[in-house]
Scaffold this active site. Structure first.
Site, PDB file in Angstrom:
ATOM      1  N   THR A  60       0.834  -1.203   0.000  1.00 33.63           N
ATOM      2  CA  THR A  60       0.000   0.000   0.000  1.00 33.63           C
ATOM      3  C   THR A  60       0.871   1.257   0.000  1.00 33.63           C
ATOM      4  OG1 THR A  60      -1.649  -1.260   1.196  1.00 33.63           O
ATOM      5  CG2 THR A  60      -1.927   1.116   1.194  1.00 33.63           C
ATOM      6  N   HIS A 137     -10.385   0.042   4.645  1.00 30.96           N
ATOM      7  CA  HIS A 137      -9.214   0.156   3.768  1.00 30.96           C
ATOM      8  C   HIS A 137      -9.779   0.468   2.373  1.00 30.96           C
ATOM      9  CE1 HIS A 137      -5.418  -0.367   1.995  1.00 30.96           C
ATOM     10  NE2 HIS A 137      -5.090  -1.575   2.399  1.00 30.96           N
TER      11      HIS A 137
HETATM   12  C1  NCD Z   1      -4.185  -5.642   3.754  1.00 32.05           C
HETATM   13  C2  NCD Z   1      -4.110  -4.728   4.948  1.00 32.05           C
HETATM   14  O1  NCD Z   1      -3.050  -4.245   5.311  1.00 32.05           O
HETATM   15  O2  NCD Z   1      -5.173  -4.521   5.507  1.00 32.05           O
HETATM   16  N1  NCD Z   1      -3.071  -5.611   2.913  1.00 32.05           N
HETATM   17  C3  NCD Z   1      -2.841  -4.591   2.063  1.00 32.05           C
HETATM   18  O3  NCD Z   1      -3.174  -3.453   2.301  1.00 32.05           O
HETATM   19  N2  NCD Z   1      -2.240  -4.914   0.904  1.00 32.05           N
HETATM   20  C4  NCD Z   1      -4.567  -7.010   4.099  1.00 32.05           C
HETATM   21  C5  NCD Z   1      -3.671  -7.816   4.992  1.00 32.05           C
HETATM   22  O4  NCD Z   1      -2.797  -7.286   5.674  1.00 32.05           O
HETATM   23  O5  NCD Z   1      -3.892  -9.031   5.035  1.00 32.05           O
END
Ligand code: NCD
Length: 312
Positions: A60, A137
């Site tokens: 992210t 998210h």
């Molecule tokens: C997610 C998160 O951080 O919520 N991952 C992400 O943003 N790519 C999901 C996860 O951590 O499993």
């Protein structure tokens, strides 16, 4: 130019359906841009963005940073371990100090649900939530829905399953809001201990049977077991979890149809998904990562268009 109905991206629950369609249209354009030999546009040349990550992140954080750089914004990064928060400074003070350095947009990930909403009400900047605890998210849900749409042509009327640790997942909640808003039928599936009580009130169906769920759906989003958020044992062992709720080739063959397979990453290979499935032609996991940059470019571009920045 069409505009978003919101000034911040705090959660999908604050968006309208038209906002999501506008983000998708804009992301289509940026996806074409990032596949050009010169994958950069000058749109945000005079904008400064701070990425504040108070919780770990790989995908992210990189994805937001690349999106910002491909829009030609100036970018500063800050992570909690190096910050003055450990010296006792409040979140508002930290952020106001950063804003005094003339920052226009803040992208933030924080372990406390509600932290981005709180900031948006207390500081003078556009706030983008990159994940707040177990709450929302939104950019992940938008890129997931965009990737499903790309594969299935549409979201409306499609059957989408979300499987795994729903209880601790911000991805699940944001996905439910986005997919329902776009007219999908949503089913969540997992061991009872990882399904929140009263989740049906969000308009989803609930199952503890993975095979039935796989047969029912057009696309499945396999979520990671969020061990770092668990203070109890929610299931006997990872082996047992994988046997009952993990996706492997044998289960996929048994359903005798093609379904789209998503995973937000990071993957625990062999737990929620086996390597052969993660690397199979039905999996869109790397498309999700590519689309993530285009979606985040769209989010930032559209939110900056709502800032009142005078021309110089
Ligand atoms: C997610 C998160 O951080 O919520 N991952 C992400 O943003 N790519 C999901 C996860 O951590 O499993």
């Amino acid at each position: 130019m069409k505009k978003l109905s919101v000034d911040h991206l705090i959660g999908i629950k604050y968006l309208k359906e038209e906002d999501i369609h506008l983000i998708f249209e804009t992301a289509d354009h940026f996806k074409e841009v990032i596949n050009r030999p010169i994958k950069k546009v000058p749109s945000l040349r005079d904008i400064t963005i701070a990425n504040l990550f108070f919780e770990n992140s790989t995908r992210t954080k990189l994805s937001f940073e690349l999106a910002e750089k491909r829009l030609s914004a100036d970018v500063v990064n800050f992570s909690a371990s190096q910050s003055s928060l450990s010296k006792g400074e409040t979140l508002i003070d930290t952020v106001n100090n950063i804003l005094a350095m003339k920052v226009d947009v803040i992208v933030m990930r924080h372990p406390n649900p509600g932290a981005p909403l709180f900031l948006s009400e207390n500081v003078d900047a556009c706030i983008i939530n990159a994940g707040d605890g177990t709450h929302e998210h939104p950019s992940q849900a938008l890129l997931d829905a965009f990737s499903i749409k790309e594969k299935l042509g549409n979201i409306c009327g499609k059957r989408i399953a979300i499987v795994g640790d729903i209880l601790h997942s911000r991805v699940a909640l944001s996905n439910i809001f986005a997919l329902k808003m776009l007219g999908a039928e949503v089913r969540i599936c997992g061991p009872k201990s990882l399904l929140p009580k009263h989740i049906q009130s969000l308009g989803v169906s609930v199952s503890t049977d993975l095979m039935k769920t796989l047969k029912w759906c057009d696309a499945v989003n396999m979520l990671r077991v969020q061990n770092e958020r668990m203070d109890l044992n929610f299931f006997p062992s990872s082996r047992e979890y994988a046997k009952l709720y993990g996706l492997n080739l044998k289960k996929l063959e048994q359903i005798k149809k093609d379904i789209v397979i998503l995973h937000p990453g990071p993957i625990n290979r062999g737990v929620e998904i086996t390597s052969d499935v993660a690397d199979s032609k039905n999996a869109v996991i790397l498309d999700q990562v590519e689309n993530g940059v285009a979606i985040r470019m769209a989010i930032i571009y559209l939110l900056v268009a709502k800032l009142n920045i005078p021309d110089v």
